[in-house]
Design a protein around this motif. Structure first.
Motif, PDB file in Angstrom:
ATOM      1  N   ARG A 209       0.836  -1.200   0.000  1.00  0.00           N
ATOM      2  CA  ARG A 209       0.000   0.000   0.000  1.00  0.00           C
ATOM      3  C   ARG A 209       0.874   1.255   0.000  1.00  0.00           C
ATOM      4  N   ILE A 210       1.909   1.222   0.827  1.00  0.00           N
ATOM      5  CA  ILE A 210       2.761   2.420   0.927  1.00  0.00           C
ATOM      6  C   ILE A 210       3.587   2.596  -0.349  1.00  0.00           C
ATOM      7  N   SER A 211       4.148   1.497  -0.854  1.00  0.00           N
ATOM      8  CA  SER A 211       4.949   1.600  -2.099  1.00  0.00           C
ATOM      9  C   SER A 211       4.133   2.240  -3.206  1.00  0.00           C
ATOM     10  N   SER A 212       2.849   1.884  -3.272  1.00  0.00           N
ATOM     11  CA  SER A 212       2.031   2.326  -4.402  1.00  0.00           C
ATOM     12  C   SER A 212       1.796   3.833  -4.388  1.00  0.00           C
ATOM     13  N   THR A 213       2.011   4.455  -3.241  1.00  0.00           N
ATOM     14  CA  THR A 213       1.681   5.878  -3.172  1.00  0.00           C
ATOM     15  C   THR A 213       2.923   6.789  -3.153  1.00  0.00           C
ATOM     16  N   LEU A 214       4.098   6.191  -2.986  1.00  0.00           N
ATOM     17  CA  LEU A 214       5.308   7.024  -2.912  1.00  0.00           C
ATOM     18  C   LEU A 214       5.805   7.430  -4.297  1.00  0.00           C
ATOM     19  N   ARG A 215       6.609   8.505  -4.332  1.00  0.00           N
ATOM     20  CA  ARG A 215       7.212   8.926  -5.599  1.00  0.00           C
ATOM     21  C   ARG A 215       8.376   7.985  -5.898  1.00  0.00           C
ATOM     22  N   GLU A 216       8.749   7.943  -7.163  1.00  0.00           N
ATOM     23  CA  GLU A 216       9.778   6.985  -7.600  1.00  0.00           C
ATOM     24  C   GLU A 216      11.098   7.194  -6.857  1.00  0.00           C
ATOM     25  N   TYR A 217      11.413   8.468  -6.535  1.00  0.00           N
ATOM     26  CA  TYR A 217      12.711   8.747  -5.912  1.00  0.00           C
ATOM     27  C   TYR A 217      12.660   8.787  -4.374  1.00  0.00           C
ATOM     28  N   ASP A 218      11.486   8.499  -3.781  1.00  0.00           N
ATOM     29  CA  ASP A 218      11.442   8.355  -2.326  1.00  0.00           C
ATOM     30  C   ASP A 218      12.081   7.009  -1.977  1.00  0.00           C
ATOM     31  N   ILE A 219      12.693   6.941  -0.793  1.00  0.00           N
ATOM     32  CA  ILE A 219      13.333   5.675  -0.411  1.00  0.00           C
ATOM     33  C   ILE A 219      12.476   5.017   0.668  1.00  0.00           C
ATOM     34  N   PHE A 220      12.153   3.765   0.427  1.00  0.00           N
ATOM     35  CA  PHE A 220      11.248   3.049   1.327  1.00  0.00           C
ATOM     36  C   PHE A 220      11.887   1.717   1.697  1.00  0.00           C
ATOM     37  N   GLY A 221      11.866   1.382   2.971  1.00  0.00           N
ATOM     38  CA  GLY A 221      12.456   0.104   3.357  1.00  0.00           C
ATOM     39  C   GLY A 221      11.846  -0.431   4.644  1.00  0.00           C
ATOM     40  N   ALA A 241       5.066  16.503   6.809  1.00  0.00           N
ATOM     41  CA  ALA A 241       3.907  16.264   7.680  1.00  0.00           C
ATOM     42  C   ALA A 241       2.707  15.816   6.837  1.00  0.00           C
ATOM     43  N   GLU A 242       2.543  16.449   5.671  1.00  0.00           N
ATOM     44  CA  GLU A 242       1.421  16.076   4.789  1.00  0.00           C
ATOM     45  C   GLU A 242       1.565  14.635   4.284  1.00  0.00           C
ATOM     46  N   VAL A 243       2.804  14.288   3.870  1.00  0.00           N
ATOM     47  CA  VAL A 243       3.034  12.925   3.357  1.00  0.00           C
ATOM     48  C   VAL A 243       2.755  11.914   4.475  1.00  0.00           C
ATOM     49  N   ALA A 244       3.262  12.198   5.670  1.00  0.00           N
ATOM     50  CA  ALA A 244       3.084  11.264   6.792  1.00  0.00           C
ATOM     51  C   ALA A 244       1.600  11.075   7.089  1.00  0.00           C
ATOM     52  N   GLU A 245       0.855  12.167   7.091  1.00  0.00           N
ATOM     53  CA  GLU A 245      -0.576  12.081   7.382  1.00  0.00           C
ATOM     54  C   GLU A 245      -1.292  11.291   6.286  1.00  0.00           C
ATOM     55  N   ARG A 246      -0.857  11.509   5.031  1.00  0.00           N
ATOM     56  CA  ARG A 246      -1.470  10.772   3.913  1.00  0.00           C
ATOM     57  C   ARG A 246      -1.216   9.260   4.077  1.00  0.00           C
ATOM     58  N   LEU A 247      -0.003   8.910   4.499  1.00  0.00           N
ATOM     59  CA  LEU A 247       0.326   7.485   4.679  1.00  0.00           C
ATOM     60  C   LEU A 247      -0.478   6.880   5.835  1.00  0.00           C
ATOM     61  N   ARG A 248      -0.594   7.658   6.884  1.00  0.00           N
ATOM     62  CA  ARG A 248      -1.369   7.168   8.045  1.00  0.00           C
ATOM     63  C   ARG A 248      -2.800   6.860   7.621  1.00  0.00           C
ATOM     64  N   GLN A 249      -3.398   7.833   6.882  1.00  0.00           N
ATOM     65  CA  GLN A 249      -4.791   7.654   6.448  1.00  0.00           C
ATOM     66  C   GLN A 249      -4.927   6.485   5.472  1.00  0.00           C
ATOM     67  N   LEU A 250      -3.924   6.342   4.627  1.00  0.00           N
ATOM     68  CA  LEU A 250      -3.948   5.277   3.615  1.00  0.00           C
ATOM     69  C   LEU A 250      -4.066   3.901   4.268  1.00  0.00           C
ATOM     70  N   ILE A 251      -3.376   3.734   5.402  1.00  0.00           N
ATOM     71  CA  ILE A 251      -3.431   2.444   6.092  1.00  0.00           C
ATOM     72  C   ILE A 251      -4.742   2.311   6.888  1.00  0.00           C
ATOM     73  N   ALA A 252      -5.135   3.410   7.536  1.00  0.00           N
ATOM     74  CA  ALA A 252      -6.315   3.334   8.420  1.00  0.00           C
ATOM     75  C   ALA A 252      -7.625   3.299   7.624  1.00  0.00           C
ATOM     76  N   ALA A 253      -7.595   3.845   6.403  1.00  0.00           N
ATOM     77  CA  ALA A 253      -8.839   4.043   5.644  1.00  0.00           C
ATOM     78  C   ALA A 253      -9.606   2.749   5.394  1.00  0.00           C
ATOM     79  N   GLU A 254      -8.886   1.714   4.992  1.00  0.00           N
ATOM     80  CA  GLU A 254      -9.582   0.472   4.646  1.00  0.00           C
ATOM     81  C   GLU A 254      -8.948  -0.706   5.359  1.00  0.00           C
TER      82      GLU A 254
END
Ligand SMILES: Nc1nc2c(ncn2[C@@H]2O[C@H](COP(=O)(O)OP(=O)(O)OP(=O)(O)O)[C@@H](O)[C@H]2O)c(=O)[nH]1
Length: 310
Positions: A209-221, A241-254
């Protein structure tokens, strides 16, 4: 004397014709004046077709009939101009050539003081195949060493290395950066109530879920256990802060669906931002913000107090 000269000349000719290596001589005006079977075989041609042709004619023949050297171009004339610049440019040249039929040859070209060009070719297909296998194997082993087996995203080692390399780039240019530490809430209870396999599936789905929403050059691990890291280069505090909140909602939403079971999952996020910070500094700040998010009730984002105000 004459007899022994003929004898040796014949021996040499027999040797050349039986040799697996190719031999050819081009005249000073670049006409093929003699070649053994192995050389003609690299072009899939016979003596009658090749002897007497100049280099350009040989290449055009190979290009039209799609035999011999693989020539990757739409413009053969332009290719010939470039090849002519290289050819005879040095006394000795060594280069690899791949053929249309998949074989590989090592060509050596020697320019004689009288202007003739001596060519020798050696089949290196086996070595090339081995080389390709080895480099594929190295690539896949490197990939394995850098990838988290469960989630298929970067593992801790690879995440830290990528972040450190981005940090040194940011340092040189004074960019703002952000590190987000994400931790699944009450994850132990997922394992306890639904089994370890369900826990694994949640980790995989969170990563997806998180990978699908990040930009190509963000680093995720995956940093370890149920903790993930997201590094954002050239990102100010407000955006982080906006990105973090978006990720939080992305997980909690469904809720996450596991074998028909809808499982609500939330994450807590600690965010550190700054310029010219080491990974250790950023990590310590993000970790302490994450700790606060957990203690403030979970399912929330806490921003670390910035080291440098901007
Ligand atoms: N299924 C599964 N579980 C894991 C894996 N790695 C770590 N865990 C589990 O993750 C759980 C983490 O539990 P805790 O550190 O107590 O944290 P928590 O239950 O998420 O609680 P809070 O973080 O405080 O909200 C432990 O039960 C670990 O066994 C993994 O690869 N797969």
């Amino acid at each position: 004397m004459i007899n022994s000269f003929h004898h040796y000349a014949k021996l040499l000719a027999d040797f050349a014709n039986q040799s697996k290596d190719g031999y050819a001589i081009f005249s000073a005006d670049d006409i093929l004046i003699c070649a053994n079977n192995a050389f003609l075989g690299t072009f899939n041609q016979t003596v009658n077709n090749m002897i007497g042709l100049n280099f350009t004619e040989i290449i055009r023949l190979a290009f039209t009939e799609k035999t011999g050297p693989k020539i990757d171009t739409d413009d053969i004339e332009q290719w010939l101009v470039l090849a002519a610049k290289e050819r005879r440019s040095r006394d000795f040249r060594l280069f690899e050539v791949d053929l249309v039929d998949g074989r590989w040859f090592l060509f050596s070209e020697q320019l004689l003081p009288t202007g003739e060009l001596l060519l020798q070719t050696k089949d290196i297909t086996k070595q090339k195949i081995l080389e390709q296998h080895l480099s594929e194997r190295t690539r896949s082993l490197t990939n394995l060493a850098l990838t988290d087996e469960l989630t298929r995203i970067a593992n801790r080692r690879s995440f830290v290395a990528s972040v450190q390399s981005e940090l040194s780039r940011c340092e040189r240019s004074n960019f703002k950066v952000a590190l987000l530490l994400l931790d699944i809430d009450y994850f132990k209870s997922v394992n306890d109530n639904h089994g370890h396999q369900a826990g694994d599936a949640v980790l995989q789905q969170v990563a997806r879920r998180i990978s699908s929403t990040l930009r190509e050059y963000d680093i995720f691990g995956r940093i370890g256990g149920e903790e993930f890291g997201v590094f954002l280069a050239e990102t100010d505090r407000t955006t982080a802060a906006e990105v973090a909140e978006r990720l939080r909602q992305l997980i909690a939403a469904e809720p996450f669906v596991l074998s028909g079971l809808a499982l609500p999952v939330t994450i807590s996020i600690g965010v550190a931002t700054g310029t010219c910070m080491s990974f250790e500094q950023l990590y310590a700040e993000a970790d302490s913000a994450l700790y606060k998010a957990k203690h403030a009730g979970r399912n929330q984002v806490v921003m670390a107090v910035p080291c440098f105000a901007f």
